[in-house]
Design a protein around this motif. Sequence first.
Motif, PDB file in Angstrom:
ATOM      1  N   ASP A 181     -18.569  -8.479  10.348  1.00 17.40           N
ATOM      2  CA  ASP A 181     -18.329  -8.383  11.794  1.00 17.40           C
ATOM      3  C   ASP A 181     -17.024  -9.051  12.222  1.00 17.40           C
ATOM      4  OD1 ASP A 181     -20.739  -7.055  12.056  1.00 17.40           O
ATOM      5  OD2 ASP A 181     -21.855  -8.858  12.629  1.00 17.40           O
ATOM      6  N   PHE A 182     -16.366  -9.752  11.305  1.00 13.69           N
ATOM      7  CA  PHE A 182     -15.156 -10.483  11.659  1.00 13.69           C
ATOM      8  C   PHE A 182     -13.956  -9.539  11.746  1.00 13.69           C
ATOM      9  CE2 PHE A 182     -11.271 -12.705  10.208  1.00 13.69           C
ATOM     10  CZ  PHE A 182     -11.102 -13.535  11.297  1.00 13.69           C
ATOM     11  N   THR A 183     -13.199  -9.654  12.829  1.00 13.93           N
ATOM     12  CA  THR A 183     -11.919  -8.962  12.959  1.00 13.93           C
ATOM     13  C   THR A 183     -10.917  -9.968  13.519  1.00 13.93           C
ATOM     14  OG1 THR A 183     -12.434  -8.144  15.172  1.00 13.93           O
ATOM     15  CG2 THR A 183     -12.895  -6.656  13.332  1.00 13.93           C
ATOM     16  N   ALA A 184      -9.657  -9.630  13.361  1.00 17.56           N
ATOM     17  CA  ALA A 184      -8.594 -10.495  13.868  1.00 17.56           C
ATOM     18  C   ALA A 184      -7.650  -9.635  14.693  1.00 17.56           C
ATOM     19  CB  ALA A 184      -7.856 -11.157  12.706  1.00 17.56           C
ATOM     20  N   SER A 185      -6.804 -10.272  15.460  1.00 14.56           N
ATOM     21  CA  SER A 185      -5.877  -9.545  16.329  1.00 14.56           C
ATOM     22  C   SER A 185      -4.666  -9.016  15.567  1.00 14.56           C
ATOM     23  CB  SER A 185      -5.413 -10.449  17.471  1.00 14.56           C
ATOM     24  OG  SER A 185      -4.762 -11.601  16.949  1.00 14.56           O
ATOM     25  N   ARG A 186      -4.503  -9.468  14.320  1.00 12.27           N
ATOM     26  CA  ARG A 186      -3.377  -9.013  13.502  1.00 12.27           C
ATOM     27  C   ARG A 186      -3.803  -9.015  12.039  1.00 12.27           C
ATOM     28  NH1 ARG A 186      -1.524 -13.340  10.831  1.00 12.27           N
ATOM     29  NH2 ARG A 186      -1.969 -15.382  11.692  1.00 12.27           N
ATOM     30  N   ALA A 187      -3.062  -8.268  11.231  1.00  9.56           N
ATOM     31  CA  ALA A 187      -3.342  -8.231   9.798  1.00  9.56           C
ATOM     32  C   ALA A 187      -3.240  -9.635   9.210  1.00  9.56           C
ATOM     33  CB  ALA A 187      -2.362  -7.295   9.097  1.00  9.56           C
ATOM     34  N   TRP A 188      -4.158  -9.969   8.343  1.00 14.10           N
ATOM     35  CA  TRP A 188      -4.261 -11.251   7.667  1.00 14.10           C
ATOM     36  C   TRP A 188      -4.610 -12.398   8.609  1.00 14.10           C
ATOM     37  CZ3 TRP A 188      -5.387 -11.098   2.808  1.00 14.10           C
ATOM     38  CH2 TRP A 188      -5.026  -9.938   2.107  1.00 14.10           C
ATOM     39  N   GLY A 189      -5.080 -12.058   9.817  1.00 13.70           N
ATOM     40  CA  GLY A 189      -5.616 -13.092  10.689  1.00 13.70           C
ATOM     41  C   GLY A 189      -6.806 -13.732   9.995  1.00 13.70           C
ATOM     42  N   ALA A 190      -7.046 -15.006  10.268  1.00 10.82           N
ATOM     43  CA  ALA A 190      -8.067 -15.735   9.517  1.00 10.82           C
ATOM     44  C   ALA A 190      -8.948 -16.596  10.397  1.00 10.82           C
ATOM     45  CB  ALA A 190      -7.397 -16.610   8.463  1.00 10.82           C
ATOM     46  N   LYS A 191     -10.122 -16.839   9.890  1.00 11.98           N
ATOM     47  CA  LYS A 191     -11.056 -17.795  10.475  1.00 11.98           C
ATOM     48  C   LYS A 191     -11.258 -18.892   9.440  1.00 11.98           C
ATOM     49  CE  LYS A 191     -15.783 -18.400  12.062  1.00 11.98           C
ATOM     50  NZ  LYS A 191     -17.066 -17.758  12.366  1.00 11.98           N
ATOM     51  N   ASP A 192     -11.008 -20.132   9.830  1.00 13.13           N
ATOM     52  CA  ASP A 192     -11.256 -21.248   8.924  1.00 13.13           C
ATOM     53  C   ASP A 192     -12.761 -21.422   8.764  1.00 13.13           C
ATOM     54  OD1 ASP A 192      -8.558 -21.923   8.484  1.00 13.13           O
ATOM     55  OD2 ASP A 192      -8.497 -23.076  10.344  1.00 13.13           O
TER      56      ASP A 192
ATOM     57  N   LEU B 285     -11.686 -16.932   5.901  1.00 15.26           N
ATOM     58  CA  LEU B 285     -12.057 -15.524   5.946  1.00 15.26           C
ATOM     59  C   LEU B 285     -10.914 -14.761   6.605  1.00 15.26           C
ATOM     60  CD1 LEU B 285     -14.064 -13.188   5.662  1.00 15.26           C
ATOM     61  CD2 LEU B 285     -15.063 -13.909   7.854  1.00 15.26           C
ATOM     62  N   HIS B 286     -10.367 -13.791   5.890  1.00 13.89           N
ATOM     63  CA  HIS B 286      -9.257 -12.986   6.402  1.00 13.89           C
ATOM     64  C   HIS B 286      -9.733 -11.567   6.698  1.00 13.89           C
ATOM     65  CE1 HIS B 286      -5.876 -15.709   5.401  1.00 13.89           C
ATOM     66  NE2 HIS B 286      -6.705 -16.135   4.469  1.00 13.89           N
ATOM     67  N   TRP B 287      -9.182 -10.989   7.751  1.00 11.72           N
ATOM     68  CA  TRP B 287      -9.347  -9.571   8.047  1.00 11.72           C
ATOM     69  C   TRP B 287      -7.961  -8.943   7.939  1.00 11.72           C
ATOM     70  CZ3 TRP B 287      -6.668  -6.502  11.383  1.00 11.72           C
ATOM     71  CH2 TRP B 287      -7.121  -5.195  11.507  1.00 11.72           C
ATOM     72  N   THR B 288      -7.896  -7.760   7.336  1.00  8.82           N
ATOM     73  CA  THR B 288      -6.616  -7.065   7.277  1.00  8.82           C
ATOM     74  C   THR B 288      -6.807  -5.574   7.071  1.00  8.82           C
ATOM     75  OG1 THR B 288      -4.390  -7.090   6.336  1.00  8.82           O
ATOM     76  CG2 THR B 288      -6.235  -7.313   4.789  1.00  8.82           C
ATOM     77  N   ASP B 289      -5.798  -4.849   7.470  1.00  8.00           N
ATOM     78  CA  ASP B 289      -5.714  -3.422   7.160  1.00  8.00           C
ATOM     79  C   ASP B 289      -4.294  -3.099   6.673  1.00  8.00           C
ATOM     80  OD1 ASP B 289      -4.313  -3.687   9.528  1.00  8.00           O
ATOM     81  OD2 ASP B 289      -5.367  -2.074  10.573  1.00  8.00           O
ATOM     82  N   GLN B 290      -3.534  -4.155   6.353  1.00  4.77           N
ATOM     83  CA  GLN B 290      -2.142  -4.017   5.904  1.00  4.77           C
ATOM     84  C   GLN B 290      -1.922  -4.881   4.663  1.00  4.77           C
ATOM     85  OE1 GLN B 290       0.186  -2.009   7.508  1.00  4.77           O
ATOM     86  NE2 GLN B 290      -1.616  -1.358   8.672  1.00  4.77           N
ATOM     87  N   PRO B 291      -0.967  -4.492   3.810  1.00  4.84           N
ATOM     88  CA  PRO B 291      -0.649  -5.338   2.654  1.00  4.84           C
ATOM     89  C   PRO B 291      -0.118  -6.696   3.101  1.00  4.84           C
ATOM     90  CG  PRO B 291       0.365  -3.166   2.428  1.00  4.84           C
ATOM     91  CD  PRO B 291      -0.176  -3.254   3.827  1.00  4.84           C
ATOM     92  N   TYR B 292      -0.247  -7.675   2.222  1.00  7.50           N
ATOM     93  CA  TYR B 292       0.338  -8.991   2.469  1.00  7.50           C
ATOM     94  C   TYR B 292       1.795  -8.912   2.035  1.00  7.50           C
ATOM     95  CZ  TYR B 292       0.270 -14.067   3.076  1.00  7.50           C
ATOM     96  OH  TYR B 292       0.504 -15.342   3.518  1.00  7.50           O
TER      97      TYR B 292
ATOM     98  N   ARG C 232     -12.225  -7.418   4.402  1.00  5.25           N
ATOM     99  CA  ARG C 232     -12.508  -8.810   4.742  1.00  5.25           C
ATOM    100  C   ARG C 232     -12.560  -9.584   3.440  1.00  5.25           C
ATOM    101  NH1 ARG C 232     -14.307  -5.153   8.019  1.00  5.25           N
ATOM    102  NH2 ARG C 232     -14.182  -5.516  10.253  1.00  5.25           N
ATOM    103  N   ILE C 233     -11.779 -10.644   3.382  1.00  3.14           N
ATOM    104  CA  ILE C 233     -11.567 -11.348   2.133  1.00  3.14           C
ATOM    105  C   ILE C 233     -11.742 -12.846   2.355  1.00  3.14           C
ATOM    106  CG2 ILE C 233      -9.847 -11.844   0.340  1.00  3.14           C
ATOM    107  CD1 ILE C 233      -8.678  -9.044   1.999  1.00  3.14           C
ATOM    108  N   LEU C 234     -12.478 -13.484   1.481  1.00  2.55           N
ATOM    109  CA  LEU C 234     -12.597 -14.932   1.489  1.00  2.55           C
ATOM    110  C   LEU C 234     -11.560 -15.474   0.509  1.00  2.55           C
ATOM    111  CD1 LEU C 234     -14.195 -17.438   2.470  1.00  2.55           C
ATOM    112  CD2 LEU C 234     -15.552 -17.202   0.377  1.00  2.55           C
TER     113      LEU C 234
END
Length: 104
Positions: free
Chosen positions: A8-19, A30-37, A94-96
Amino acid sequence: MQFTRARDFTASRAWGAKDIARLDGISARLHWTDQPYHWHVNDGDELFVVLDGTVRMHYRLADRSEQQQLLEAGDIFYAAAGCEHIAHPLGEARILVVERAGSE
């Protein structure tokens, strides 16, 4: 105490994270992304756990040859300090990430 539902976690930008936690100088985020790093080398070891989605991990061996591995939910990538790598999600993921606090 904290509970997190990764899917359920999303971020406002690619690679946005929740500590999630800091443990003796180690961060779990926890990172959310839809773009390469970007190609990078961590200053310490990194544990990369795909919780949701699919990620194509590219990495370079000591001889600079590029390799890749497809990671799906439940797969883990361990990058020792000095391992150059880049993550390419295929759609949303979503990546830890567990690494030295402050590492990139």
